[in-house]
Design a protein around this motif. Structure first.
Motif, PDB file in Angstrom:
ATOM      1  N   LEU A  44       0.823  -1.206   0.000  1.00  0.00           N
ATOM      2  CA  LEU A  44       0.000   0.000   0.000  1.00  0.00           C
ATOM      3  C   LEU A  44       0.861   1.262   0.000  1.00  0.00           C
ATOM      4  O   LEU A  44       0.562   2.230  -0.689  1.00  0.00           O
ATOM      5  CB  LEU A  44      -0.940   0.001   1.210  1.00  0.00           C
ATOM      6  CG  LEU A  44      -2.115  -0.978   1.125  1.00  0.00           C
ATOM      7  CD1 LEU A  44      -2.853  -1.050   2.446  1.00  0.00           C
ATOM      8  CD2 LEU A  44      -3.080  -0.571   0.003  1.00  0.00           C
TER       9      LEU A  44
ATOM     10  N   PHE B 103       0.007   5.223  -0.168  1.00  0.00           N
ATOM     11  CA  PHE B 103      -0.835   5.313   1.030  1.00  0.00           C
ATOM     12  C   PHE B 103       0.015   5.656   2.259  1.00  0.00           C
ATOM     13  O   PHE B 103       1.171   5.287   2.343  1.00  0.00           O
ATOM     14  CB  PHE B 103      -1.534   3.975   1.291  1.00  0.00           C
ATOM     15  CG  PHE B 103      -2.736   3.737   0.415  1.00  0.00           C
ATOM     16  CD1 PHE B 103      -4.014   3.934   0.917  1.00  0.00           C
ATOM     17  CD2 PHE B 103      -2.585   3.317  -0.896  1.00  0.00           C
ATOM     18  CE1 PHE B 103      -5.123   3.708   0.108  1.00  0.00           C
ATOM     19  CE2 PHE B 103      -3.687   3.094  -1.700  1.00  0.00           C
ATOM     20  CZ  PHE B 103      -4.967   3.290  -1.203  1.00  0.00           C
TER      21      PHE B 103
ATOM     22  N   SER C 267      -6.345  -1.957  12.870  1.00  0.00           N
ATOM     23  CA  SER C 267      -5.706  -0.634  12.784  1.00  0.00           C
ATOM     24  C   SER C 267      -5.277  -0.296  11.360  1.00  0.00           C
ATOM     25  O   SER C 267      -5.356   0.858  10.938  1.00  0.00           O
ATOM     26  CB  SER C 267      -4.525  -0.546  13.762  1.00  0.00           C
ATOM     27  OG  SER C 267      -3.695  -1.659  13.620  1.00  0.00           O
TER      28      SER C 267
ATOM     29  N   ALA D 280      -6.789  -1.371   8.665  1.00  0.00           N
ATOM     30  CA  ALA D 280      -8.036  -1.045   7.959  1.00  0.00           C
ATOM     31  C   ALA D 280      -8.468   0.387   8.281  1.00  0.00           C
ATOM     32  O   ALA D 280      -8.935   1.123   7.403  1.00  0.00           O
ATOM     33  CB  ALA D 280      -9.128  -2.036   8.340  1.00  0.00           C
ATOM     34  N   ALA D 281      -8.264   0.795   9.552  1.00  0.00           N
ATOM     35  CA  ALA D 281      -8.621   2.159   9.945  1.00  0.00           C
ATOM     36  C   ALA D 281      -7.791   3.179   9.162  1.00  0.00           C
ATOM     37  O   ALA D 281      -8.311   4.214   8.719  1.00  0.00           O
ATOM     38  CB  ALA D 281      -8.419   2.324  11.451  1.00  0.00           C
TER      39      ALA D 281
ATOM     40  N   ILE E 102      -6.482   2.705   6.201  1.00  0.00           N
ATOM     41  CA  ILE E 102      -6.964   2.687   4.815  1.00  0.00           C
ATOM     42  C   ILE E 102      -8.235   3.528   4.705  1.00  0.00           C
ATOM     43  O   ILE E 102      -8.392   4.331   3.795  1.00  0.00           O
ATOM     44  CB  ILE E 102      -7.232   1.231   4.352  1.00  0.00           C
ATOM     45  CG1 ILE E 102      -5.928   0.433   4.323  1.00  0.00           C
ATOM     46  CG2 ILE E 102      -7.888   1.208   2.969  1.00  0.00           C
ATOM     47  CD1 ILE E 102      -6.108  -1.047   4.083  1.00  0.00           C
ATOM     48  N   LYS E 103      -9.109   3.350   5.697  1.00  0.00           N
ATOM     49  CA  LYS E 103     -10.377   4.069   5.705  1.00  0.00           C
ATOM     50  C   LYS E 103     -10.137   5.582   5.676  1.00  0.00           C
ATOM     51  O   LYS E 103     -10.726   6.317   4.891  1.00  0.00           O
ATOM     52  CB  LYS E 103     -11.144   3.678   6.964  1.00  0.00           C
ATOM     53  CG  LYS E 103     -12.565   4.187   7.038  1.00  0.00           C
ATOM     54  CD  LYS E 103     -13.245   3.599   8.270  1.00  0.00           C
ATOM     55  CE  LYS E 103     -14.481   4.369   8.651  1.00  0.00           C
ATOM     56  NZ  LYS E 103     -15.011   3.862   9.933  1.00  0.00           N
TER      57      LYS E 103
ATOM     58  N   GLU F 266      -7.534   7.161   4.605  1.00  0.00           N
ATOM     59  CA  GLU F 266      -6.981   7.558   3.309  1.00  0.00           C
ATOM     60  C   GLU F 266      -8.062   7.600   2.223  1.00  0.00           C
ATOM     61  O   GLU F 266      -8.105   8.517   1.422  1.00  0.00           O
ATOM     62  CB  GLU F 266      -5.903   6.546   2.891  1.00  0.00           C
ATOM     63  CG  GLU F 266      -4.645   6.647   3.711  1.00  0.00           C
ATOM     64  CD  GLU F 266      -3.703   7.693   3.164  1.00  0.00           C
ATOM     65  OE1 GLU F 266      -3.313   7.565   1.983  1.00  0.00           O
ATOM     66  OE2 GLU F 266      -3.350   8.625   3.912  1.00  0.00           O
ATOM     67  N   VAL F 267      -8.904   6.559   2.221  1.00  0.00           N
ATOM     68  CA  VAL F 267      -9.917   6.444   1.176  1.00  0.00           C
ATOM     69  C   VAL F 267     -10.972   7.538   1.316  1.00  0.00           C
ATOM     70  O   VAL F 267     -11.425   8.120   0.334  1.00  0.00           O
ATOM     71  CB  VAL F 267     -10.574   5.047   1.221  1.00  0.00           C
ATOM     72  CG1 VAL F 267     -11.717   4.957   0.215  1.00  0.00           C
ATOM     73  CG2 VAL F 267      -9.543   3.978   0.916  1.00  0.00           C
ATOM     74  N   ARG F 268     -11.328   7.826   2.562  1.00  0.00           N
ATOM     75  CA  ARG F 268     -12.397   8.810   2.794  1.00  0.00           C
ATOM     76  C   ARG F 268     -11.915  10.247   2.618  1.00  0.00           C
ATOM     77  O   ARG F 268     -12.708  11.143   2.416  1.00  0.00           O
ATOM     78  CB  ARG F 268     -12.948   8.655   4.220  1.00  0.00           C
ATOM     79  CG  ARG F 268     -13.683   7.338   4.460  1.00  0.00           C
ATOM     80  CD  ARG F 268     -15.112   7.402   3.960  1.00  0.00           C
ATOM     81  NE  ARG F 268     -15.676   6.085   3.723  1.00  0.00           N
ATOM     82  CZ  ARG F 268     -16.309   5.350   4.648  1.00  0.00           C
ATOM     83  NH1 ARG F 268     -16.455   5.832   5.857  1.00  0.00           N
ATOM     84  NH2 ARG F 268     -16.775   4.173   4.333  1.00  0.00           N
TER      85      ARG F 268
END
Lengths: 272, 284, 266
Positions: free
Chosen positions: B257, B262, B273, B275-276, B278-279, B281-283
């Protein structure tokens, strides 16, 4: 073409409970097929049935179109090699060269031609420098490589790996996994690998999932391994990428299921 | 019962042509209640080191102290038995140490050797067979009827019944299937948290080290190469590659990533953590 | 274990090491026969010379040979005492505390001692210069004529070679089990009789279980690689008789000839 064809195969160790309960599956020529299932699911029993170390109660096993029976048992063993789990217990010769020679001796190869063959296959598994070594001076991974050389020297068409890396250290695991992959890619051998390593199954062409002596699922890894509910019910691991997908979904991110890290990264990038 | 190791060296076959230094002036200390991972390649000295902890091997030079007991080089060690009771060592493939007719007798064997009465030893067997996740009906069975995974649990129960304060496990999950390995690691966590045992785990499995241990000691050619917290150890995969260790999948994912631009926290070692991150970054 | 020399192979590069194992085994038998031919002093000196020559040609250290003889020192001392007490023939040599020692007592002991020492030296020379596996191969070849008598020469050789292959593995295994049981409080040195019996059981049972498992795995591996008992196989390791082997055999034949000659005509 199916290189191995198993139909309704039944086997029992004690005539009371069947260890293999009517199994059917195919292994395609040139494929890299993995069999997964927890300990006691009947995986290793199948390996032994395929090379005739155990005799099935009913059903049929066809190797390369030949029905496995007592008459052609030895012809069939010429076509299949098997690498077992314990590196120590399959090292037969006093030295590396002697061990590679063991199969050749059984096939009555002219002793004057053996040296050349031994050197060729020792080189194939990067063990040329160790020909005179005794097994006590070799690592587990090296011993498994010697076992593979001994099998390759017989020029088989199929190699079965029966948890061949499970007793090795990470270095040995890596070496053997790379070698298996190479034998499949470069030498186009048909590989049947019985394994606990779900990530190995992810990389294979075809996955067969066993439980309690029965085939539960079979197919391409991207189809089979996606059935995570079934996998978890069978006490099996699920691929890491799928675990990550689950976590992302839990945190409210919509993302497509995938079983490889590369696939996962691609999907995540698409979200951005 | 803390362990202090001071300049501990061990040389095999000293003064012969086969002489080999397995440990080279190692110093470290291990506190009560730690869950420590000992890692290193085959031949790095891990096994030699753990065998010093219950005096199966004695130092060639240097010393180690367990509680108030000091074991020095060139000193005839006596009363090793009391030390072996305090430090329970579970070898690789411990199922091969089972020998009694019944599981009850096998588990009670250790405590009895350390002077516990038969009756009490049997009670301990009944207690620990349950701790390792098997029920009382097993006690009267022969250990040789059991499956591989069960045998291993029984062997571990045999060590636990000695009630050691420190438990050393040498590759306890080798050869188990993923479910069996996970259950085993959960058992160690319970022993550490509920029974307050110090756990020293020799392992090749980085996923286990990352998910279950607090501290990592890396041995290399008989020396301590790295001694740090698990968090610090798994911060970057570069270090692992340098040590010829295949990083856990989560680090591979983080690396992949990051390569795509990222921002992922160094401290994020769980899927949750990561996933958090990533969230976020994506949002954004 | 470190000082155990009897039967141990020493990896050295010497003339004796290059000899064909069959030639060495046959030579050993010839010399053994020669030792038992009553050829008196000259006979013993001849054999002695051959042994000295062989030790020189094997590059084995004298300390190694000396260690090999260790197990019989006690026996020889014991023998000497018995002979002194029992043998009352020959000339009286001297008297201690009213007890007369006769020459024959000394001579008897000496004869037996020389034979024993020679036999051990010869066996040690064979085992120290021949790899166990080569020895097996040599024995297999020498047993070929016995096949006519339905002696399974090949199977015997296979059993010996597999046993040799697994000895180090089983020794390692034993050490591991000793350590594992010591960790459970087993004390192999001390304890009451009952405790000692349990200690030994705690080693033997696991060792047996593991050996059985290995045997099964090994049988599977051998079969999977096309081994069929009774069926003809070729052999990778081929032995070749060289000029030097013929010379050695000839030398031993001469020694036996001299001994027989002395025994008959002198």
């Amino acid at each position: 073409m199916a290189k191995i064809e198993v139909r309704d195969c039944v086997f029992s160790y004690d005539d009371k409970i069947d260890a293999v309960k009517g199994i059917s599956f195919d292994v395609q020529e040139g494929s890299y097929t993995t069999i997964i299932g927890h300990n006691g699911s009947g995986k290793s029993t199948i390996a032994k049935l395929l090379i005739g170390l155990l005799e099935k109660k009913s059903g049929s096993i066809r190797i390369d179109g030949m029905e496995l029976n007592e008459e052609n048992l030895y012809d069939i063993r010429d076509k299949i090699g098997i690498v077992f789990q314990n590196p120590d217990n399959q090292f037969i010769g006093a030295t590396v060269a002697d061990d590679i020679a063991f199969g050749l001796e059984n096939h009555q190869v002219d002793p004057s031609k053996m040296d050349e063959i031994i050197q060729e296959y020792a080189k194939r598994v990067s063990m040329s420098e160790f020909l005179a070594h005794e097994p006590t001076r070799l690592s587990g991974g090296q011993k498994q490589r010697v076992a593979i050389a001994g099998i390759l020297a017989m020029q088989p068409e199929i190699i079965i790996f029966d948890e061949a890396t499970s007793m090795l250290d990470p270095q040995g695991k890596k070496e053997i996994n790379e070698l298996i992959y190479e034998l499949h890619e470069k030498n186009h051998l048909t590989i049947l690998s019985i394994t606990h390593d779900i990530e190995e199954a992810v990389k294979s062409d075809y996955v067969i999932v066993l439980d309690d002596g029965k085939v539960i699922m079979a197919g391409k890894p991207e189809d089979v391994l996606m059935h995570q509910k079934e996998m978890i019910d069978l006490k099996l691991d699920i691929p890491f990428a799928l675990k990550a997908v689950n976590e992302l979904k839990k945190q409210g991110i919509q993302i497509k299921d995938t079983i490889t890290i590369e696939g996962l990264v691609e999907e995540i990038c698409r979200l951005k | 019962m803390p362990i202090e190791v001071r300049k501990l060296s061990h040389i095999y076959n000293e003064d012969t042509t086969l002489q080999m230094a397995a440990l080279n002036e190692i110093s470290t200390s291990i506190q009560d209640g730690e869950m420590l991972a000992l890692i290193g390649e085959t031949g790095s000295g891990k096994s030699t080191f753990v065998q010093h902890l219950n005096a199966l091997l004695l130092p060639t030079s240097g010393e180690l102290q367990i509680d108030d007991r000091i074991i020095r080089a060139n000193e005839k060690a006596t009363q090793l038995k009391s030390l072996r009771k305090k430090v329970g060592l579970v070898f690789q493939f411990p199922e091969y140490q089972l020998f009694e007719e019944t599981i009850l007798k096998d588990i009670a064997f250790g405590p009895k050797n350390f002077g516990v009465s038969e009756e009490e030893a049997n009670q301990l067997a009944a207690k620990y067979i349950q701790v390792v996740g098997l029920d009382l009906s097993y006690l009267e069975k022969s250990p040789f009827e059991c499956s591989g995974g069960e045998k291993r649990r029984i062997a571990i129960a045999g060590i636990l019944a000695m009630d050691p304060d420190i438990l050393v496990f040498d590759e306890p999950t080798a050869g188990l299937d993923p479910k069996g390995a996970k259950d085993m690691m959960e058992l160690f966590r319970e022993l550490n948290q509920k029974y307050h045992k110090t756990i020293i785990l020799v392992s090749h499995d980085m996923e286990h080290v990352m998910n279950y241990c607090d501290r990592v000691i890396v041995l290399n050619k008989g020396k301590i190469l790295k001694d740090c917290s698990v968090k610090e150890f798994f911060k970057e995969s570069d270090l692992l590659y340098q040590l010829n260790i295949d990083p856990p999948s989560i680090l591979k994912l983080k690396d992949a990533l990051r390569a795509k631009g990222f921002q992922i926290d160094d401290d994020a070692l769980t899927l949750e953590s990561v996933a958090a991150c990533i969230k976020k970054e994506v949002r954004s | 274990m470190k000082n155990f020399t009897l039967g141990r192979y020493m990896p050295i590069d010497s003339f004796m090491h290059t000899l064909d194992p069959r030639a060495k085994i046959v030579s050993m038998f010839l010399l053994m026969i020669a030792i038992f031919i009553p050829a008196g002093f000259v006979g013993y000196i001849t054999i002695g010379l051959v042994i000295v020559l062989a030790i020189y040609a094997s590059k084995l250290s004298l300390r190694f040979m000396w260690n090999a003889l260790k197990p019989i020192y006690f026996m020889l001392t014991f023998l000497l005492i018995i002979n002194i007490l029992v043998v009352k023939s020959g000339d009286p040599l001297f008297t201690v505390f009213g007890f007369t020692i006769y020459t024959n007592a000394i001579m008897h002991t000496l004869y037996i001692a020389i034979r024993l020492i020679y036999m051990i030296l010869i066996t040690t020379l064979l085992t120290a210069t021949t790899k166990p596996m080569d020895m097996t191969t040599g024995l297999e070849d020498l047993m070929v004529p016995l096949k006519k008598l339905h002696v399974p020469a090949h199977e015997i050789a296979m059993i010996i070679s597999i046993a040799l292959r697994f000895i180090p593995t089983l020794i390692e295994e034993t050490q591991r089990i000793i350590k594992a049981q010591s960790s459970r409080g087993v004390d192999l040195q001390e304890g009451k009789l009952m405790e000692k019996i349990m200690a030994v059981l705690s080693l033997i049972v696991p060792l047996f279980v593991s050996a059985y498992q290995r045997a099964e795995d090994l049988a599977n591996a051998m079969e999977a690689r096309g081994y069929i008992p009774d069926r003809k196989r070729t052999r990778y390791k081929q032995l070749h008789i060289h000029f030097r082997d013929v010379c050695v055999l000839l030398l031993c034949a001469i020694v036996i000839g001299i001994s027989i000659g002395i025994a008959i005509w002198l």
